[in-house]
Design a protein around this motif. Sequence first.
Motif, short mmCIF file in Angstrom:
data_model
loop_
_atom_site.label_atom_id
_atom_site.label_comp_id
_atom_site.label_asym_id
_atom_site.label_seq_id
_atom_site.Cartn_x
_atom_site.Cartn_y
_atom_site.Cartn_z
N SER B 162 0.86 -1.19 0.00
CA SER B 162 0.00 0.00 0.00
C SER B 162 0.89 1.23 0.00
N LYS B 163 0.28 2.36 -0.30
CA LYS B 163 1.04 3.59 -0.30
C LYS B 163 0.17 4.73 0.20
N GLY B 164 0.66 5.49 1.15
CA GLY B 164 -0.16 6.57 1.66
C GLY B 164 0.62 7.57 2.49
N LEU B 165 -0.07 8.67 2.77
CA LEU B 165 0.51 9.75 3.58
C LEU B 165 -0.48 10.11 4.67
N LEU B 166 -0.06 10.01 5.90
CA LEU B 166 -0.92 10.34 7.04
C LEU B 166 -0.38 11.60 7.71
N ILE B 167 -1.29 12.58 7.91
CA ILE B 167 -0.88 13.81 8.59
C ILE B 167 -1.62 13.92 9.91
N LEU B 168 -0.85 14.01 10.96
CA LEU B 168 -1.38 14.15 12.30
C LEU B 168 -1.12 15.59 12.70
N ASP B 169 -2.18 16.37 12.83
CA ASP B 169 -2.01 17.81 13.02
C ASP B 169 -2.50 18.21 14.41
N HIS B 170 -1.61 18.76 15.21
CA HIS B 170 -1.95 19.14 16.58
C HIS B 170 -2.08 20.65 16.71
N THR B 171 -3.26 21.12 17.14
CA THR B 171 -3.47 22.55 17.37
C THR B 171 -4.16 22.73 18.71
N GLY B 172 -4.39 23.98 19.10
CA GLY B 172 -5.05 24.25 20.37
C GLY B 172 -4.10 24.04 21.52
N SER B 173 -4.67 23.69 22.69
CA SER B 173 -3.81 23.49 23.85
C SER B 173 -4.35 22.38 24.74
N ALA B 174 -3.46 21.67 25.38
CA ALA B 174 -3.81 20.59 26.31
C ALA B 174 -2.52 20.13 26.98
N ASP B 175 -2.67 19.25 27.97
CA ASP B 175 -1.53 18.46 28.47
C ASP B 175 -1.68 17.11 27.78
N HIS B 176 -1.05 17.00 26.64
CA HIS B 176 -1.35 15.88 25.76
C HIS B 176 -0.21 14.86 25.78
N ARG B 177 -0.62 13.59 25.86
CA ARG B 177 0.36 12.51 25.71
C ARG B 177 -0.21 11.56 24.67
N GLY B 178 0.56 11.33 23.63
CA GLY B 178 -0.01 10.57 22.52
C GLY B 178 0.97 9.53 22.00
N ASN B 179 0.47 8.32 21.82
CA ASN B 179 1.29 7.26 21.25
C ASN B 179 0.83 6.95 19.83
N LEU B 180 1.80 6.69 18.99
CA LEU B 180 1.50 6.28 17.62
C LEU B 180 2.24 4.99 17.33
N GLU B 181 1.49 4.01 16.88
CA GLU B 181 2.05 2.67 16.64
C GLU B 181 1.84 2.35 15.17
N VAL B 182 2.92 2.11 14.46
CA VAL B 182 2.83 1.98 13.01
C VAL B 182 3.39 0.64 12.55
N ILE B 183 2.61 -0.05 11.75
CA ILE B 183 3.08 -1.31 11.17
C ILE B 183 3.12 -1.11 9.65
N VAL B 184 4.31 -1.13 9.11
CA VAL B 184 4.43 -0.93 7.66
C VAL B 184 4.63 -2.30 7.04
N GLY B 185 3.63 -2.74 6.29
CA GLY B 185 3.65 -4.09 5.72
C GLY B 185 4.69 -4.24 4.62
N GLU B 186 4.89 -5.45 4.18
CA GLU B 186 5.89 -5.75 3.14
C GLU B 186 5.68 -4.89 1.90
N GLY B 187 6.72 -4.25 1.46
CA GLY B 187 6.67 -3.48 0.23
C GLY B 187 5.81 -2.22 0.31
N ALA B 188 5.28 -1.91 1.47
CA ALA B 188 4.43 -0.72 1.60
C ALA B 188 5.30 0.54 1.65
N ASP B 189 4.63 1.67 1.42
CA ASP B 189 5.34 2.94 1.41
C ASP B 189 4.48 3.94 2.19
N LEU B 190 4.86 4.20 3.42
CA LEU B 190 4.03 5.04 4.28
C LEU B 190 4.83 6.23 4.80
#
Lengths: 253, 405
Positions: B162-190
Amino acid sequence: MTTLEIRDLHVTVETDTEEKVILRGVDLTINSGETHAIMGPNGSGKSTLAYAVAGHPKYTVTSGTITLDGEDVLAMGVDERAQAGLFLAMQYPVEVPGVTVSNFLRTAKTSIDGEAPKLRTWVKDMKGAMEALRMDASFAERNVNEGFSGGEKKRHEILQMELLQPKIAVLDETDSGLDVDALKVVAEGVNRVKENTGLGVMLITHYTRILRYINPDHVHVFVNGRVAESGGPELADRLENEGYDRYLQAAAV
Amino acid sequence: MTLLTDKPTTHVDPQSTVGAAPEESRAARLTSFEVSDFPVPNGREEEWRFTPVDRLGGVFADEADDIRGDDTNGIDHPADYDVSGVLDLMGPSLAPGQAPRGTVLVPGDRGAVVASAHTPEALYLTLEAEKEYAEPLRVNVHGNGAGRLSSAHYVVEAGHHSKGLLILDHTGSADHRGNLEVIVGEGADLTVVTLQRWEDDAVHLGQHDAQVGRDATYKHISVSLGGSIVRVNSNVRYDGPGGDATLLGVYFADAGQHLEHRSFVDHNTPHTQSLVTYKGALQGDGAHTVWVGDVLIRKEAEGIDTYELNRNLVLTDGARADSIPNLEIETGEIAGAGHASSTGRFDDEQLFYLMSRGIDETNARRLVVRGFFADIIAKIGVPEVVDTLMAAIEEELATDMAATA
Ligand SMILES: Nc1ncnc2c1ncn2[C@@H]1O[C@H](COP(=O)(O)OP(=O)(O)O)[C@@H](O)[C@H]1O
Ligand SMILES: [Mg+2]
């Protein structure tokens, strides 16, 4: 007709330990169309004179005046001096990473003229000037002075002079480090601008070699922060034969 | 302030400001889902020594999100998530321990462990195998108030080829804690872009872990511009040969702002590649940036190629950039491994050179700063991110010019 007039110029440079006196009363008048060769040994203050005219912040003018057609150059900022028609081809041009030659030249031209150059004539002018200086077209997309050879840096300085069309140019050892072929190309460039625009030139050099290709109207021997002697082209021939020893001994007394 | 009257160019050797490299291998660093395994940091820990932990009390709390309101008046969350751009990709949310959640990301510090513990439902996005997503996939996170505790965990799985572009955009305000877990499959382009465009009073801790499959390409781009304290850790390991990871970062820190980026590339697989490039500018009193780039080349990781680079441009006095590359090599059979790091002051000679060609100080500074970022901006290669970034840099420079005029 433009006149750059330097009167009784005294300049110091700030070092880590002291205010070091370098220029000790320089007098010099350069008119449009004239070429003045400034010749002197290393360390005599030639580059300091060039920087003082351009307004480098490290150098402080402690007394004396510099005027361009009567306007007080010392009251102008670095950019204003260039806008007024002064140009300094530097002995050691500075690298500006990430800024292409073409972007740099266009920005400079726009600043000097007060308006952006017309795209079509600009592209043509730039191409023509680069060809005349035997610079490859790909040069325009390289970053300013980054990875340039010594010769490329000097050609790039002259390219700027051709395009910015100053009234008076100070060329600080533009000949140093050039082989004969490059020297000819650069000298041709200077002569071309002189002919086309009536440029006045302060040609700072350590050697007489470049004077075979650019004919000076006046030659000034620069020693220990001031002009020790002025004359015509024949003075250069004498320096060629005798060197600076005579002046250095006189200065040491 | 006029730069021309400033002190001459100095070079701050980053190595002179730090102690010796950590004596323990990066591989031995603790990871765990147990909150109690990670006490609240006191700032003396190796991985927290640059961070102003005394200003992080809230975001370390072992507490649920600051949700207000009720069913009748409406629920007010600490952060809103606009997922309208990724509806097609959303699967049922994942509880802690529900695979694939937790298969790639195991929390590595206090921020990540509380984020994990307090996110009962993780957003789960799947890019269909062999599908190319032409449009960027967006998740917009908007903090609803300074100091409000907010937790997040996202799982992104890019199906094979697969091929794609993900944009995670943070605005505003908070006490933020965020985890991102990414699995890029065989031959994928992320490509994953995380934009930190918070308000001045936001706090953000993030752990972003990716596993790069055989012959897969992964790009993680971190752009930090806003926030009071931002710390984003971008980690990569591989799941087969031919994996290629590029970790990029761009940051611009203002007075009082702390922007920290850590990266860890675990070359656990032969014939994998990584390129890490972070560049940042700093201006104003107390502006502080940190980059720590760890690369581990394990014994079995023969034939790998890695290079990491960090450059910082200090525009004014009173700003500080820490920059630490760590390269641990357990095998001699590699194609290439290198790192470079430097922090330099704004160069007054460059300014003089440009101004001597008639360019005024404002434009000369602009040229130099834009030039500094030019190569990494070319590497980013995502037009809308580049535009956002250029606009933000212009704005930062304009702010500075107004402040010093
Ligand atoms: N920026 C500077 N800092 C310290 N000393 C300087 C600086 N610039 C020039 N000088 C000193 O001033 C003297 C003249 O230098 P310069 O003008 O470069 O001479 P020239 O160009 O004739 O070789 C030399 O002794 C040099 O060391
Ligand atoms: Mg000199």
